[in-house]
Scaffold this motif. Structure first.
Motif, PDB file in Angstrom:
ATOM      1  N   PRO A 120      -9.255   8.545  13.096  1.00 47.60           N
ATOM      2  CA  PRO A 120      -8.653   7.223  12.916  1.00 47.60           C
ATOM      3  C   PRO A 120      -9.364   6.201  13.799  1.00 47.60           C
ATOM      4  O   PRO A 120      -9.626   6.486  14.964  1.00 47.60           O
ATOM      5  CB  PRO A 120      -7.206   7.427  13.366  1.00 47.60           C
ATOM      6  N   HIS A 121      -9.686   5.036  13.253  1.00 48.93           N
ATOM      7  CA  HIS A 121     -10.420   4.032  14.042  1.00 48.93           C
ATOM      8  C   HIS A 121      -9.506   3.014  14.712  1.00 48.93           C
ATOM      9  O   HIS A 121      -9.971   2.040  15.286  1.00 48.93           O
ATOM     10  CB  HIS A 121     -11.449   3.325  13.164  1.00 48.93           C
ATOM     11  N   GLY A 122      -8.187   3.219  14.574  1.00 48.35           N
ATOM     12  CA  GLY A 122      -7.258   2.297  15.222  1.00 48.35           C
ATOM     13  C   GLY A 122      -5.867   2.886  15.303  1.00 48.35           C
ATOM     14  O   GLY A 122      -5.620   3.970  14.764  1.00 48.35           O
ATOM     15  N   THR A 123      -4.946   2.166  15.972  1.00 44.86           N
ATOM     16  CA  THR A 123      -3.541   2.570  16.237  1.00 44.86           C
ATOM     17  C   THR A 123      -3.468   3.749  17.206  1.00 44.86           C
ATOM     18  O   THR A 123      -4.466   4.107  17.832  1.00 44.86           O
ATOM     19  CB  THR A 123      -2.741   2.963  14.951  1.00 44.86           C
ATOM     20  N   PHE A 124      -2.287   4.376  17.319  1.00 44.57           N
ATOM     21  CA  PHE A 124      -2.212   5.639  18.064  1.00 44.57           C
ATOM     22  C   PHE A 124      -1.613   6.730  17.194  1.00 44.57           C
ATOM     23  O   PHE A 124      -0.810   7.525  17.649  1.00 44.57           O
ATOM     24  CB  PHE A 124      -1.464   5.480  19.402  1.00 44.57           C
ATOM     25  N   TYR A 125      -2.062   6.754  15.918  1.00 46.23           N
ATOM     26  CA  TYR A 125      -1.613   7.793  14.986  1.00 46.23           C
ATOM     27  C   TYR A 125      -2.795   8.530  14.366  1.00 46.23           C
ATOM     28  O   TYR A 125      -3.835   7.932  14.095  1.00 46.23           O
ATOM     29  CB  TYR A 125      -0.817   7.178  13.829  1.00 46.23           C
ATOM     30  N   VAL A 126      -2.556   9.808  14.129  1.00 43.44           N
ATOM     31  CA  VAL A 126      -3.472  10.617  13.328  1.00 43.44           C
ATOM     32  C   VAL A 126      -2.710  11.010  12.073  1.00 43.44           C
ATOM     33  O   VAL A 126      -1.540  11.398  12.157  1.00 43.44           O
ATOM     34  CB  VAL A 126      -3.878  11.879  14.131  1.00 43.44           C
ATOM     35  N   PHE A 127      -3.344  10.890  10.916  1.00 42.72           N
ATOM     36  CA  PHE A 127      -2.694  11.293   9.662  1.00 42.72           C
ATOM     37  C   PHE A 127      -3.365  12.590   9.229  1.00 42.72           C
ATOM     38  O   PHE A 127      -4.429  12.576   8.586  1.00 42.72           O
ATOM     39  CB  PHE A 127      -2.892  10.179   8.631  1.00 42.72           C
ATOM     40  N   ALA A 128      -2.764  13.702   9.635  1.00 44.47           N
ATOM     41  CA  ALA A 128      -3.416  15.004   9.457  1.00 44.47           C
ATOM     42  C   ALA A 128      -3.169  15.547   8.053  1.00 44.47           C
ATOM     43  O   ALA A 128      -2.049  15.503   7.545  1.00 44.47           O
ATOM     44  CB  ALA A 128      -2.909  15.983  10.504  1.00 44.47           C
ATOM     45  N   LEU A 187       2.098  23.902   1.994  1.00 47.07           N
ATOM     46  CA  LEU A 187       3.461  23.418   2.250  1.00 47.07           C
ATOM     47  C   LEU A 187       3.503  21.910   1.993  1.00 47.07           C
ATOM     48  O   LEU A 187       2.521  21.218   2.236  1.00 47.07           O
ATOM     49  CB  LEU A 187       3.857  23.649   3.710  1.00 47.07           C
ATOM     50  N   ASN A 188       4.671  21.422   1.518  1.00 39.42           N
ATOM     51  CA  ASN A 188       4.768  19.964   1.434  1.00 39.42           C
ATOM     52  C   ASN A 188       5.117  19.413   2.817  1.00 39.42           C
ATOM     53  O   ASN A 188       5.443  20.177   3.731  1.00 39.42           O
ATOM     54  CB  ASN A 188       5.724  19.518   0.318  1.00 39.42           C
ATOM     55  N   SER A 189       5.026  18.102   2.955  1.00 36.50           N
ATOM     56  CA  SER A 189       5.089  17.543   4.316  1.00 36.50           C
ATOM     57  C   SER A 189       6.461  17.729   4.969  1.00 36.50           C
ATOM     58  O   SER A 189       6.552  17.979   6.169  1.00 36.50           O
ATOM     59  CB  SER A 189       4.673  16.072   4.308  1.00 36.50           C
ATOM     60  N   GLU A 190       7.521  17.677   4.189  1.00 38.58           N
ATOM     61  CA  GLU A 190       8.862  17.873   4.776  1.00 38.58           C
ATOM     62  C   GLU A 190       9.047  19.304   5.229  1.00 38.58           C
ATOM     63  O   GLU A 190       9.589  19.566   6.304  1.00 38.58           O
ATOM     64  CB  GLU A 190       9.952  17.522   3.758  1.00 38.58           C
ATOM     65  N   MET A 203       0.848  -1.196   0.000  1.00 42.75           N
ATOM     66  CA  MET A 203       0.000   0.000   0.000  1.00 42.75           C
ATOM     67  C   MET A 203       0.883   1.245   0.000  1.00 42.75           C
ATOM     68  O   MET A 203       1.996   1.242   0.512  1.00 42.75           O
ATOM     69  CB  MET A 203      -0.920   0.024   1.236  1.00 42.75           C
ATOM     70  N   ASP A 204       0.353   2.323  -0.547  1.00 41.92           N
ATOM     71  CA  ASP A 204       1.043   3.618  -0.505  1.00 41.92           C
ATOM     72  C   ASP A 204       0.014   4.636  -0.012  1.00 41.92           C
ATOM     73  O   ASP A 204      -0.951   4.880  -0.729  1.00 41.92           O
ATOM     74  CB  ASP A 204       1.550   3.979  -1.912  1.00 41.92           C
ATOM     75  N   PHE A 255       6.297   7.663   4.313  1.00 45.08           N
ATOM     76  CA  PHE A 255       5.537   6.407   4.206  1.00 45.08           C
ATOM     77  C   PHE A 255       5.153   6.079   2.766  1.00 45.08           C
ATOM     78  O   PHE A 255       4.331   5.194   2.534  1.00 45.08           O
ATOM     79  CB  PHE A 255       4.281   6.490   5.078  1.00 45.08           C
ATOM     80  N   GLY A 256       5.740   6.828   1.824  1.00 42.50           N
ATOM     81  CA  GLY A 256       5.435   6.585   0.409  1.00 42.50           C
ATOM     82  C   GLY A 256       5.014   7.879  -0.262  1.00 42.50           C
ATOM     83  O   GLY A 256       4.573   8.812   0.418  1.00 42.50           O
ATOM     84  N   PRO A 257       5.121   7.931  -1.617  1.00 42.43           N
ATOM     85  CA  PRO A 257       4.817   9.168  -2.339  1.00 42.43           C
ATOM     86  C   PRO A 257       3.406   9.696  -2.047  1.00 42.43           C
ATOM     87  O   PRO A 257       3.199  10.908  -2.001  1.00 42.43           O
ATOM     88  CB  PRO A 257       4.936   8.775  -3.816  1.00 42.43           C
ATOM     89  N   HIS A 258       2.438   8.800  -1.823  1.00 42.29           N
ATOM     90  CA  HIS A 258       1.076   9.276  -1.584  1.00 42.29           C
ATOM     91  C   HIS A 258       0.788   9.603  -0.117  1.00 42.29           C
ATOM     92  O   HIS A 258      -0.348   9.893   0.251  1.00 42.29           O
ATOM     93  CB  HIS A 258       0.042   8.307  -2.177  1.00 42.29           C
ATOM     94  N   GLY A 259       1.846   9.578   0.697  1.00 48.65           N
ATOM     95  CA  GLY A 259       1.739  10.131   2.051  1.00 48.65           C
ATOM     96  C   GLY A 259       1.974  11.638   1.999  1.00 48.65           C
ATOM     97  O   GLY A 259       1.786  12.346   2.995  1.00 48.65           O
ATOM     98  N   GLU A 260       2.419  12.124   0.824  1.00 42.25           N
ATOM     99  CA  GLU A 260       2.636  13.567   0.660  1.00 42.25           C
ATOM    100  C   GLU A 260       1.318  14.308   0.887  1.00 42.25           C
ATOM    101  O   GLU A 260       0.255  13.819   0.493  1.00 42.25           O
ATOM    102  CB  GLU A 260       3.191  13.840  -0.749  1.00 42.25           C
ATOM    103  N   GLY A 261       1.419  15.480   1.561  1.00 42.06           N
ATOM    104  CA  GLY A 261       0.201  16.230   1.866  1.00 42.06           C
ATOM    105  C   GLY A 261      -0.354  15.912   3.250  1.00 42.06           C
ATOM    106  O   GLY A 261      -1.371  16.466   3.656  1.00 42.06           O
ATOM    107  N   PHE A 262       0.353  15.012   3.970  1.00 45.13           N
ATOM    108  CA  PHE A 262      -0.105  14.620   5.312  1.00 45.13           C
ATOM    109  C   PHE A 262       1.082  14.633   6.277  1.00 45.13           C
ATOM    110  O   PHE A 262       2.231  14.575   5.837  1.00 45.13           O
ATOM    111  CB  PHE A 262      -0.695  13.201   5.290  1.00 45.13           C
TER     112      PHE A 262
END
Ligand code: PMP
Length: 389
Positions: free
Chosen positions: A313-321, A328-331, A118-119, A351-358
């Motif tokens: 988020p319905h699981g884990t302890f992360y929010v992907f905002a 701005l880009n994520s970096e 997955m990406d 976490f992959g190219p499509h994690g960009e924006g988060f």
């Protein structure tokens, strides 16, 4: 002098570590970055390890792990997730979920085999595939679809070269989950293609709002699924380095062949601690989950109020905002946030190219810590003149 392996040479350093090395050189940093529980391991679990040592249990165990531990694992999975695995032949205790990912890939792949990933996804999968000689084929997951895997995307990604797919629900970094109904739509495609699925279920106990589901609950494909789980997240035991694999007998046997040469057996004291965790540690899991749930609700509400529109988020302890509207880009977002407000988060593109924006924000931190971080993030948004609509 000859050169090192080209696979290793090409491997990128983890985008998570890079930020934390930088943050560790600064004072007064509030970190929301690291993916491990802030709780210490419950004391009765530590005591069980100490008692085992005092009792002279300091030797290698069976390659697959102590039978008593495998029996407890089998009972736990039957009771909690309706997953049936034989402790004698279908369970292998590993050095964390991390070893489990690596040896599963090595047991499955021939050079050139394709593996669907997955990406965005967890950072260890692609290196594990590459080291085992495989080739990753990504499927893009979107916020709009709650980062779920859709049957049509799976169908389109499968080729004659596909050997396996790696999924992770509840998901690091997105917090997305799959329900039983979501998985039911994938089952006919998996059955027809015969591909294996490595299902990393390490956050199973950190499922909120809805019941945890797994592909291994479907009899039609059960023998194609390799389940990975472990003690790090649910029982706050990251440092003990203990995980396990559930898979049918031939797969488990193949996986054990690798495990016996590279590891021999997982740490014996950790295995005794894990027996105690499974026998008597469930109230601790429930207490920690309730606390994470509390923090999740606070954090997501605060982020949405600031205009950083974020799925619950319905699981884990992360929010992907979602930071796309800041421009701005994520970096850049993460480095400026660290520089100006001393808050460390992880850029989504780690976490992959499509994690960009988060950006990935962990809430495995105290409520006060999270509240202070939110004040600083809000100040940062004002400084960059972010206009929430
Ligand atoms: N899988 C996922 C999705 C993870 O987030 C982690 C830890 N960050 C692991 C596996 C590995 O965990 P461990 O080796 O501590 O069991």
């Amino acid at each position: 002098m000859k050169s090192i392996s080209t696979v290793v040479e090409k491997m990128k350093p983890s985008g998570i570590r890079k930020f934390f090395d930088l943050a560790s050189t600064m004072d007064d940093v509030i970190s929301l970055g690291v993916g491990e529980p802030d709780f210490s391991t419950p004391w009765h679990i530590c005591q069980a390890a100490m008692a085992s040592m005092a009792d002279g249990k300091t030797h290698y165990t069976a390659n697959r792990g102590l039978l008593e531990l495998r029996q407890e694992i089998a009972t736990f999975h039957k009771e909690h997730y309706q997953q049936s695995y034989d402790p004698q032949t279908e369970i292998v205790v590993t050095v964390g979920g991390s070893e489990a990912i690596d040896i599963s890939m090595r047991a499955l792949l021939n050079p050139g085999d394709e593996v669907i990933v997955m990406d965005p996804n967890y950072v260890a999968y692609e290196p594990a595939v590459a080291l085992a000689g495989g080739v990753c084929v990504p499927i893009v997951l979107t916020k709009e679809n709650e980062f779920k895997l859709k049957p049509e995307d799976l169908k389109a990604a499968i080729s004659p070269k596909t050997k396996a797919m790696i999924i992770n629900y509840p998901s690091n970094p997105t917090g997305g989950v799959m329900t039983h109904e979501d998985y039911a739509k994938l089952v006919p495609i998996l059955k027809e293609s015969g591909i294996f699925v490595v299902s990393d279920e390490i956050y199973a106990e950190l499922s909120f709002d809805q019941e945890f589901a797994s592909l291994s609950q479907f009899d039609e494909v059960r023998d194609q699924i390799i389940v990975i789980n472990g003690f790090s997240k649910a029982f706050a035991m990251t440092g003990w380095r203990l995980g396990y694999i559930l898979a049918n007998a031939p797969l488990s046997k193949a996986i054990t062949k690798i495990h016996q040469y590279v590891i021999m057996s997982a740490s014996v004291a950790s295995q005794y601690a894990a027996i105690e965790a499974l026998k008597n540690g469930y109230p601790d899991v429930v207490m920690m989950r309730e606390e994470y749930n509390h923090r999740r609700n606070l954090l997501v509400n605060r982020l949405n109020a600031m205009g950083l529109h974020t799925n619950m988020p319905h699981g884990t302890f992360y929010v992907f905002a979602d930071i796309r509207k800041t421009g701005l880009n994520s970096e850049t977002f993460c480095s400026q946030l660290l520089e100006k407000e001393h808050v460390a988060c992880v850029p989504g593109n780690a976490f992959g190219p499509h994690g960009e924006g988060f950006i990935r924000i962990s809430y495995a931190y105290s409520l006060n810590h999270i509240k202070e971080a939110c004040v600083r993030i809000e100040q940062f948004l004002k400084d960059i003149d972010y206009q929430k609509e």
